[in-house]
Design an enzyme around this catalytic site. Sequence first.
Site, PDB file in Angstrom:
ATOM      1  N   ASP A 209      76.416  32.244  45.841  1.00 45.05           N
ATOM      2  CA  ASP A 209      77.280  31.075  46.046  1.00 45.05           C
ATOM      3  C   ASP A 209      76.828  30.248  47.251  1.00 45.05           C
ATOM      4  O   ASP A 209      77.655  29.775  48.031  1.00 45.05           O
ATOM      5  CB  ASP A 209      78.740  31.503  46.210  1.00 45.05           C
ATOM      6  CG  ASP A 209      79.698  30.327  46.022  1.00 45.05           C
ATOM      7  OD1 ASP A 209      79.334  29.374  45.309  1.00 45.05           O
ATOM      8  OD2 ASP A 209      80.799  30.350  46.610  1.00 45.05           O
TER       9      ASP A 209
ATOM     10  N   SER B 131      85.671  25.448  51.647  1.00 40.95           N
ATOM     11  CA  SER B 131      84.484  26.093  51.080  1.00 40.95           C
ATOM     12  C   SER B 131      83.218  25.419  51.594  1.00 40.95           C
ATOM     13  O   SER B 131      83.080  24.199  51.511  1.00 40.95           O
ATOM     14  CB  SER B 131      84.516  26.025  49.556  1.00 40.95           C
ATOM     15  OG  SER B 131      85.569  26.789  49.040  1.00 40.95           O
TER      16      SER B 131
ATOM     17  N   HIS C  61      79.230  26.506  44.442  1.00 45.28           N
ATOM     18  CA  HIS C  61      80.265  25.960  43.559  1.00 45.28           C
ATOM     19  C   HIS C  61      80.737  24.588  44.005  1.00 45.28           C
ATOM     20  O   HIS C  61      81.350  23.853  43.226  1.00 45.28           O
ATOM     21  CB  HIS C  61      81.445  26.945  43.447  1.00 45.28           C
ATOM     22  CG  HIS C  61      82.308  27.033  44.663  1.00 45.28           C
ATOM     23  ND1 HIS C  61      82.175  28.028  45.607  1.00 45.28           N
ATOM     24  CD2 HIS C  61      83.325  26.254  45.115  1.00 45.28           C
ATOM     25  CE1 HIS C  61      83.075  27.872  46.555  1.00 45.28           C
ATOM     26  NE2 HIS C  61      83.777  26.796  46.285  1.00 45.28           N
TER      27      HIS C  61
END
Length: 427
Positions: A206, A284, A176
């Site tokens: 992901d 992230s 993402h």
Amino acid sequence: MSTVCKKTLHILGVWPGGLGGLPPWELFAKDRTFSPLFRRSRPPPFMRLLPAPLKGVPGLSTAAALAVASLPLGLMALQPTTSRAAGAAGAVLSRQSFVATAVQRTAPAVVTIDTERTVVSRSGGGLPNALLNDPLFRQFFGIPRGQMPSPSQRTERSQGSGVIFQSDGSILTNAHVVEGTERVTVGLQNGRRVEGRVVGRDRLTDLAVVRLQGQGPWPVAPLGNSDSLQVGDWAIAVGNPYGLDNTVTLGIVSSLNRNARKLGILDKRLDLIQTDAAINPGNSGGPLLNADGEVVGINTLVRSGPGAGLGFAIPINRARQISGQLINSGRASHPMIGVGLDVVRGDQGNDLRNGARVVAVQPGGPAAAAGLRPGDVITGVDGSRITGPSDVISAVERAGVGRSLRLTILRGGQPMQVPVTPGEMAG
């Protein structure tokens, strides 16, 4: 007073007579009451922990030896010594945390990933075309006949983290972070900024791989073994939350194999590491480290609101497997057997407490070819007990495409063994 108490007081120097100049371990060895515990001709280990000035002092009591030897090493390092160098080294060791050592090992390989993408807005600011074509609306706002507002464009910028895990400049991050991006710029800890290219990304896990386009050599982070993690192990999160470079947070491994579906994330096939180390927006794609500074996970999300403080990371063993596929072919392979699963409920006319109930079978899929039917309850895979749908998904994922699995099912209350071979998930 008992004989043992008198002898103990005598040895400690409280009972008249003192130690007579004998080292305490020799006195213990000579005394029949304590000799079974101290049959040695040299000082016991705890005496060797004493600072140098205290060793060999006549009449030093065993109580004092034990008291000094039981001090934390950091405090003992600060005791007076005959060597200034030894004192300085002890002071440094007492002040430096294991976290600093772990971070120093990996931090140079932690990078900032800046992305840019062009966002096109609908004509008319998002108003429906029927309204834009209405003559009264166009007359009121002065829109000439036959002319439509042109769509607007803007550049959207975002930021995430990543970690260099191969010497060729390959970076692990979240899918993402780089989804839909047109330009990737990677910032290194030394201030250098390098263009990056997305090698491949996998939406289901992901995970994505980005490769640096400049000239190396590049710092590389050591990868650990996520299968060896235990609940309670130290967890160190490193990344760039809110654009704050090289931020380090500390916690523990709170849980293992936390299925993403239990968190309400239905479009991912992941068993996650749960940690209370703070993971914030911008973290992230950054690494989760163990106490040795090895990467054991890739930070992926944080639970906000109710249950705040729960962070999750993708196990590095899973990330290593997916990244290898992305580098080799640009895509990841995901096995499936073609069934829809649900939890087993007691109100469905059975006494089962565990298992996964088949609610749908994909026509032409592996499960249909194996003879599975809606209503079957999967209770085991290759001899391992199944507690819910996530266990079946994990077992199929571990098996991979083309490797046969032996399902234990209940059909009409009768146990059956059904072999099934996972196929490739489309798209």
